[in-house]
Write a protein that holds these residues in place. Structure first.
Motif, PDB file in Angstrom:
ATOM      1  N   LEU A 193       0.828  -1.204   0.000  1.00 57.50           N
ATOM      2  CA  LEU A 193       0.000   0.000   0.000  1.00 57.50           C
ATOM      3  C   LEU A 193       0.862   1.254   0.000  1.00 57.50           C
ATOM      4  CD1 LEU A 193      -2.826  -1.024   2.484  1.00 57.50           C
ATOM      5  CD2 LEU A 193      -3.126  -0.379   0.093  1.00 57.50           C
ATOM      6  N   LEU A 194       1.952   1.198   0.736  1.00 61.38           N
ATOM      7  CA  LEU A 194       2.861   2.337   0.771  1.00 61.38           C
ATOM      8  C   LEU A 194       3.443   2.609  -0.608  1.00 61.38           C
ATOM      9  CD1 LEU A 194       4.406   4.511   2.313  1.00 61.38           C
ATOM     10  CD2 LEU A 194       6.126   2.773   2.894  1.00 61.38           C
ATOM     11  N   ARG A 195       3.792   1.557  -1.337  1.00 59.28           N
ATOM     12  CA  ARG A 195       4.345   1.741  -2.683  1.00 59.28           C
ATOM     13  C   ARG A 195       3.300   2.338  -3.627  1.00 59.28           C
ATOM     14  NH1 ARG A 195       6.662  -3.288  -1.442  1.00 59.28           N
ATOM     15  NH2 ARG A 195       5.107  -4.403  -2.699  1.00 59.28           N
ATOM     16  N   VAL A 196       2.046   1.933  -3.456  1.00 53.17           N
ATOM     17  CA  VAL A 196       0.990   2.511  -4.280  1.00 53.17           C
ATOM     18  C   VAL A 196       0.851   4.009  -3.972  1.00 53.17           C
ATOM     19  CG1 VAL A 196      -1.463   2.480  -4.822  1.00 53.17           C
ATOM     20  CG2 VAL A 196      -0.254   0.328  -4.492  1.00 53.17           C
ATOM     21  N   LYS A 197       0.862   4.353  -2.689  1.00 53.42           N
ATOM     22  CA  LYS A 197       0.778   5.764  -2.295  1.00 53.42           C
ATOM     23  C   LYS A 197       1.953   6.556  -2.857  1.00 53.42           C
ATOM     24  CE  LYS A 197      -1.809   5.340   2.033  1.00 53.42           C
ATOM     25  NZ  LYS A 197      -1.775   5.576   3.498  1.00 53.42           N
ATOM     26  N   GLN A 198       3.145   5.940  -2.859  1.00 53.72           N
ATOM     27  CA  GLN A 198       4.318   6.615  -3.379  1.00 53.72           C
ATOM     28  C   GLN A 198       4.186   6.867  -4.879  1.00 53.72           C
ATOM     29  OE1 GLN A 198       7.346   3.899  -2.006  1.00 53.72           O
ATOM     30  NE2 GLN A 198       7.737   5.081  -0.135  1.00 53.72           N
ATOM     31  N   ALA A 199       3.552   5.938  -5.595  1.00 54.03           N
ATOM     32  CA  ALA A 199       3.317   6.142  -7.025  1.00 54.03           C
ATOM     33  C   ALA A 199       2.401   7.339  -7.245  1.00 54.03           C
ATOM     34  CB  ALA A 199       2.714   4.885  -7.651  1.00 54.03           C
ATOM     35  N   TYR A 200       1.377   7.469  -6.409  1.00 59.43           N
ATOM     36  CA  TYR A 200       0.488   8.622  -6.512  1.00 59.43           C
ATOM     37  C   TYR A 200       1.240   9.914  -6.192  1.00 59.43           C
ATOM     38  CZ  TYR A 200      -3.402   5.239  -6.389  1.00 59.43           C
ATOM     39  OH  TYR A 200      -4.263   4.216  -6.665  1.00 59.43           O
ATOM     40  N   ALA A 201       2.029   9.866  -5.110  1.00 63.56           N
ATOM     41  CA  ALA A 201       2.757  11.065  -4.684  1.00 63.56           C
ATOM     42  C   ALA A 201       3.744  11.519  -5.748  1.00 63.56           C
ATOM     43  CB  ALA A 201       3.478  10.800  -3.366  1.00 63.56           C
ATOM     44  N   ALA A 202       4.383  10.568  -6.428  1.00 58.79           N
ATOM     45  CA  ALA A 202       5.347  10.909  -7.467  1.00 58.79           C
ATOM     46  C   ALA A 202       4.686  11.671  -8.608  1.00 58.79           C
ATOM     47  CB  ALA A 202       6.024   9.639  -7.995  1.00 58.79           C
ATOM     48  N   ALA A 203       3.385  11.445  -8.778  1.00 60.75           N
ATOM     49  CA  ALA A 203       2.640  12.155  -9.821  1.00 60.75           C
ATOM     50  C   ALA A 203       1.977  13.416  -9.283  1.00 60.75           C
ATOM     51  CB  ALA A 203       1.579  11.233 -10.413  1.00 60.75           C
ATOM     52  N   GLY A 204       2.247  13.725  -8.015  1.00 55.97           N
ATOM     53  CA  GLY A 204       1.665  14.922  -7.414  1.00 55.97           C
ATOM     54  C   GLY A 204       0.222  14.763  -7.012  1.00 55.97           C
ATOM     55  N   LEU A 205      -0.235  13.509  -6.832  1.00 56.93           N
ATOM     56  CA  LEU A 205      -1.623  13.236  -6.477  1.00 56.93           C
ATOM     57  C   LEU A 205      -1.702  12.563  -5.113  1.00 56.93           C
ATOM     58  CD1 LEU A 205      -2.807  11.856  -9.919  1.00 56.93           C
ATOM     59  CD2 LEU A 205      -3.125  14.162  -9.031  1.00 56.93           C
ATOM     60  N   ARG A 206      -2.825  12.742  -4.452  1.00 56.43           N
ATOM     61  CA  ARG A 206      -3.021  12.131  -3.138  1.00 56.43           C
ATOM     62  C   ARG A 206      -4.485  11.716  -2.999  1.00 56.43           C
ATOM     63  NH1 ARG A 206      -4.476  13.869   2.144  1.00 56.43           N
ATOM     64  NH2 ARG A 206      -3.422  12.690   3.784  1.00 56.43           N
ATOM     65  N   PRO A 207      -4.754  10.414  -2.817  1.00 55.89           N
ATOM     66  CA  PRO A 207      -6.145   9.991  -2.650  1.00 55.89           C
ATOM     67  C   PRO A 207      -6.695  10.479  -1.321  1.00 55.89           C
ATOM     68  CG  PRO A 207      -4.642   8.164  -2.229  1.00 55.89           C
ATOM     69  CD  PRO A 207      -3.804   9.297  -2.723  1.00 55.89           C
ATOM     70  N   SER A 208      -8.004  10.575  -1.230  1.00 55.76           N
ATOM     71  CA  SER A 208      -8.614  11.027   0.018  1.00 55.76           C
ATOM     72  C   SER A 208      -8.333  10.017   1.120  1.00 55.76           C
ATOM     73  CB  SER A 208     -10.119  11.209  -0.167  1.00 55.76           C
ATOM     74  OG  SER A 208     -10.731   9.966  -0.487  1.00 55.76           O
ATOM     75  N   ASP A 209      -8.317  10.503   2.356  1.00 55.97           N
ATOM     76  CA  ASP A 209      -7.937   9.669   3.486  1.00 55.97           C
ATOM     77  C   ASP A 209      -8.957   8.587   3.797  1.00 55.97           C
ATOM     78  OD1 ASP A 209      -5.601  11.101   3.843  1.00 55.97           O
ATOM     79  OD2 ASP A 209      -6.516  12.518   5.246  1.00 55.97           O
ATOM     80  N   ASP A 210     -10.179   8.719   3.296  1.00 55.30           N
ATOM     81  CA  ASP A 210     -11.194   7.713   3.600  1.00 55.30           C
ATOM     82  C   ASP A 210     -11.217   6.576   2.579  1.00 55.30           C
ATOM     83  OD1 ASP A 210     -12.156   9.172   1.499  1.00 55.30           O
ATOM     84  OD2 ASP A 210     -14.199   9.368   2.284  1.00 55.30           O
ATOM     85  N   GLU A 211     -10.231   6.524   1.686  1.00 57.83           N
ATOM     86  CA  GLU A 211     -10.156   5.463   0.695  1.00 57.83           C
ATOM     87  C   GLU A 211      -8.770   4.825   0.714  1.00 57.83           C
ATOM     88  OE1 GLU A 211     -10.872   7.684  -2.788  1.00 57.83           O
ATOM     89  OE2 GLU A 211     -13.047   7.495  -2.701  1.00 57.83           O
ATOM     90  N   LEU A 212      -8.723   3.510   0.699  1.00 52.66           N
ATOM     91  CA  LEU A 212      -7.436   2.840   0.539  1.00 52.66           C
ATOM     92  C   LEU A 212      -6.974   3.016  -0.911  1.00 52.66           C
ATOM     93  CD1 LEU A 212      -7.802  -0.460   2.577  1.00 52.66           C
ATOM     94  CD2 LEU A 212      -6.505   1.585   3.175  1.00 52.66           C
ATOM     95  N   PRO A 213      -5.686   3.242  -1.122  1.00 47.66           N
ATOM     96  CA  PRO A 213      -5.212   3.578  -2.472  1.00 47.66           C
ATOM     97  C   PRO A 213      -5.242   2.428  -3.454  1.00 47.66           C
ATOM     98  CG  PRO A 213      -3.359   3.339  -0.973  1.00 47.66           C
ATOM     99  CD  PRO A 213      -4.598   3.288  -0.127  1.00 47.66           C
TER     100      PRO A 213
END
Length: 216
Positions: free
Chosen positions: A100-120
């Motif tokens: 999950l952390l790696r998925v979040k890092q992929a989003y962050a690298a693109a300058g995006l962040r999913p909402s906190d109430d959803e698993l990425p």
């Protein structure tokens, strides 16, 4: 899945956006999402568009209230129909937390962040990301391709209309390679791994497949 060349990227992005909307919980926005999906389907290749039209026709015949009930029954109460992609490869183990952390890092690298109430790793969230960042999103979809295909098969077995949406997702990706077919078969036979004895799962119970049905 019928072998075919995947659509080019300009077609994939709008397809992924529509698929993301249709995999969300069918709330009062569903009629608008359905209207957008029918419009988009007219410009998509038939292997991608036809399953979307089948879903829309079936959803319309079922009706919004019953469709919402079926969504809960399928995604909340059937582990095999879990919409969280890392679950298929890691189960509720600490390795899934790292995934999950790696998925979040992929989003962050693109300058995006999913909402906190959803698993990425929810497939609808991954598809929404892929629509915005096609190259990075396609990489994630291919990384968790076995989970996508296993969810597709499980939804078919459950007679769930969202199986058509998964068919459309698969049609945007290359045909399965031999090792991917093996991974799907293994996951189908063995199921996701379980947490080792004595370890606390990475997430609280409200984020496990038996209690959460996805984006609402």
């Amino acid at each position: 899945m019928t072998p075919h060349a995947p659509p080019r990227q300009p077609v994939q992005a709008p397809a992924w956006q529509i698929q993301s909307l249709l995999l969300a919980y069918p709330d009062d926005q569903l009629p608008e999402h359905a209207r957008l999906a029918r419009q988009a389907a007219a410009a998509l290749p038939e292997p991608v568009a036809a399953p979307l039209r089948r879903f829309l026709d079936e959803a319309e015949a079922i009706g919004p209230e019953e469709l919402a009930e079926r969504y809960v029954a399928v995604f909340d109460h059937r582990r095999r129909c879990c919409p969280y992609l890392t679950y298929y490869t890691h189960g509720d183990t600490r390795k899934r937390g790292m995934a999950l952390l790696r998925v979040k890092q992929a989003y962050a690298a693109a300058g995006l962040r999913p909402s906190d109430d959803e698993l990425p790793d929810h497939l609808a969230v991954v598809l929404e990301f892929a629509a915005a960042e096609p190259e990075a999103g396609r990489k994630l979809l291919l990384e968790y391709r076995a989970g996508v295909e296993l969810l597709r098969l499980a939804l078919h077995d459950a007679g769930a209309p969202w199986a058509h949406v998964l068919e459309s997702v698969s049609a945007t990706l290359p045909p399965l390679a031999g090792d991917e077919r093996t991974a799907v078969a293994r996951l189908a036979a063995e199921g996701p791994p379980e947490e080792e004895v004595g370890l606390t799962p990475y997430a609280p119970s409200q984020y496990t497949p038996d209690t959460v049905g996805g984006r609402r």
